[in-house]
Write a protein that holds these residues in place. Structure first.
Motif, PDB file in Angstrom:
ATOM      1  N   GLN A 263       0.791  -1.210   0.132  1.00  0.00           N
ATOM      2  CA  GLN A 263      -0.102   0.021  -0.001  1.00  0.00           C
ATOM      3  C   GLN A 263       0.917   1.362  -0.043  1.00  0.00           C
ATOM      4  O   GLN A 263       0.676   2.204  -0.735  1.00  0.00           O
ATOM      5  CB  GLN A 263      -0.872  -0.014   1.354  1.00  0.00           C
ATOM      6  N   LEU A 264       1.962   1.356   0.708  1.00  0.00           N
ATOM      7  CA  LEU A 264       2.660   2.354   1.043  1.00  0.00           C
ATOM      8  C   LEU A 264       3.618   2.655  -0.399  1.00  0.00           C
ATOM      9  O   LEU A 264       3.844   3.839  -0.951  1.00  0.00           O
ATOM     10  CB  LEU A 264       3.763   2.303   2.103  1.00  0.00           C
ATOM     11  N   GLY A 266       2.553   2.137  -3.260  1.00  0.00           N
ATOM     12  CA  GLY A 266       1.663   2.729  -4.151  1.00  0.00           C
ATOM     13  C   GLY A 266       1.378   4.283  -3.917  1.00  0.00           C
ATOM     14  O   GLY A 266       1.282   5.161  -4.461  1.00  0.00           O
ATOM     15  N   GLU A 267       0.976   4.547  -2.493  1.00  0.00           N
ATOM     16  CA  GLU A 267       0.884   5.870  -1.858  1.00  0.00           C
ATOM     17  C   GLU A 267       2.123   6.821  -1.937  1.00  0.00           C
ATOM     18  O   GLU A 267       2.147   7.867  -1.884  1.00  0.00           O
ATOM     19  CB  GLU A 267       0.250   5.599  -0.615  1.00  0.00           C
ATOM     20  N   GLN A 268       3.325   6.231  -1.265  1.00  0.00           N
ATOM     21  CA  GLN A 268       4.503   7.009  -0.758  1.00  0.00           C
ATOM     22  C   GLN A 268       5.603   6.255  -1.666  1.00  0.00           C
ATOM     23  O   GLN A 268       6.574   5.927  -0.744  1.00  0.00           O
ATOM     24  CB  GLN A 268       4.723   7.317   0.704  1.00  0.00           C
TER      25      GLN A 268
END
Length: 387
Positions: A263-264, A266-268
């Motif tokens: 998830q990270l 993709g986000e950061q």
């Protein structure tokens, strides 16, 4: 001087045995070289005495014959001792994993035992060294010679020599023809070689819940120290660890890391792995795990396979100790008088009638958390019914 029973050692097992024997009308003399009785009780549990555990079971004791302890443990249970603590008006509470502690200072337990010894008519000689024990039994001490029908050896193990611990009980066992299982420190911090300490010392002081596996697995707190690893999980594992073996440390027991990293990613995508790991562990440890995983770039560059590899590393970090802190800090001694040479109901030596061994001197070692005190109470009680 003549008496019915001489008990060598005024620790938990020795005092409890004395109380039980004296309540049966026996003349009992307890001898200890220390200036005060129950010193290991006094310092235990951070001064609150973890006096027993609700989860007493054979698989929580180490011995060549773990079932040996069951006879005494089943006849004098943790609940029997709790009842005695209640009768003495000592308040207590339960902590994690069934551990029972005094609300107040551990000296309350020592006082309870000393009061019960006095009420039962037990004679106590402190500051008295035992020079030798001869068959018959003739006990030569710094205060003179004592003749007794029976001798109970409750001298403990080698742990914490600054408190006077020694191998005297093992010497007596050997003298009278009993086998002694190899002894070593247990419930003790583990140490590492210099090349490993270069990486571990910066983590000194960090504590976190972890799962440590080496022969058995323990989910408890782990503490990094300037010499290696400590904390309840490590102390437990130390009883099973042998030199040359590695530990497997799970830094996130029961928790998944992969989904969070994906998830990270993709986000950061520009953050470093260590930054992502600080969501789960202290920053210094996160930096070390980044090094262990061999990741140098941002998490956006990590493949799914790389993320799975990081997950495996965090859940199965391999560390190889070189030794322990030794008897100096060990809570107990593993090994001791061979249970094959003792009657499990009476703790009497099979080939030397009248000679009994109780408590830590016997090859029965419990887990951390009150198990060794319960063995002291139970084995002392069992011998006290027979002497």
């Amino acid at each position: 001087m003549k008496t019915d029973i001489v008990i060598l050692g005024a620790g938990a097992a020795g005092m409890f045995c004395a109380i039980e024997a004296a309540r049966r009308g026996r003349r009992v003399l307890v001898i200890d070289h220390a200036k005060a009785a129950g010193e290991k009780i006094r310092i235990s549990g951070g001064g609150r005495c973890n006096f027993t555990n609700t989860g007493i079971a054979a698989d929580r004791f180490l011995s060549r014959n773990p079932r040996f302890a069951l006879s005494a443990l089943k006849r004098y249970t943790q609940w029997d001792f709790v009842a005695r603590v209640d009768e003495a008006g000592i308040a207590w509470h339960e902590k994690t994993l069934g551990q029972l502690f005094c609300d107040g200072p551990s000296t309350q337990i020592v006082r309870m035992l000393l009061d019960q010894m006095r009420e039962a008519g037990v004679q106590l000689w402190l500051g008295t060294s035992v020079e030798k024990v001869e068959g018959g039994f003739r006990v030569v001490t710094s205060r003179g010679v004592v003749e007794a029908e029976r001798v109970v050896v409750a001298t403990g193990g080698k742990s914490i020599p600054k408190m006077g611990a020694s191998g005297f009980g093992y010497q007596l066992a050997t003298q009278f023809g009993l086998n002694v299982i190899e002894t070593r420190p247990a419930l003790v911090p583990l140490t590492f070689a210099e090349q490993e300490l270069v990486h571990l010392q910066p983590l000194s002081g960090i504590a976190l819940d972890a799962r440590v596996t080496t022969g058995a697995s323990f989910d408890e707190a782990l503490l990094f120290t300037h010499r290696g690893l400590s904390g309840p999980a490590i102390l437990q594992a130390s009883s099973y660890w042998r030199e040359g073996e590695a530990l497997t440390v799970d830094l996130l027991p029961g928790r998944s890391l992969s989904d969070d990293l994906r998830q990270l990613r993709g986000e950061q995508p520009r953050i470093a792995l260590r930054t992502a790991l600080t969501r789960h562990m202290p920053e210094k440890l996160a930096r070390r795990m980044e090094e262990v995983c061999g990741v140098t770039g941002a998490i956006g560059a990590l493949s799914n396979g790389a993320i799975e590899a990081i997950e495996r590393q965090v859940h199965a970090w391999q560390l190889k100790p070189v030794g322990t802190e030794g008897y100096r800090t060990a809570e107990v001694t593993l090994g001791g008088v061979d249970t094959e040479d003792l009657d499990p109901r009476t703790l009497e030596a099979r080939r030397m009638p009248g000679l009994h061994f109780v408590g830590e001197v016997v090859d029965v070692t419990g887990w951390l958390g009150g198990y060794n005190f319960q063995w002291a109470w139970s084995s002392g009680w069992a011998a006290g019914q027979a002497v």
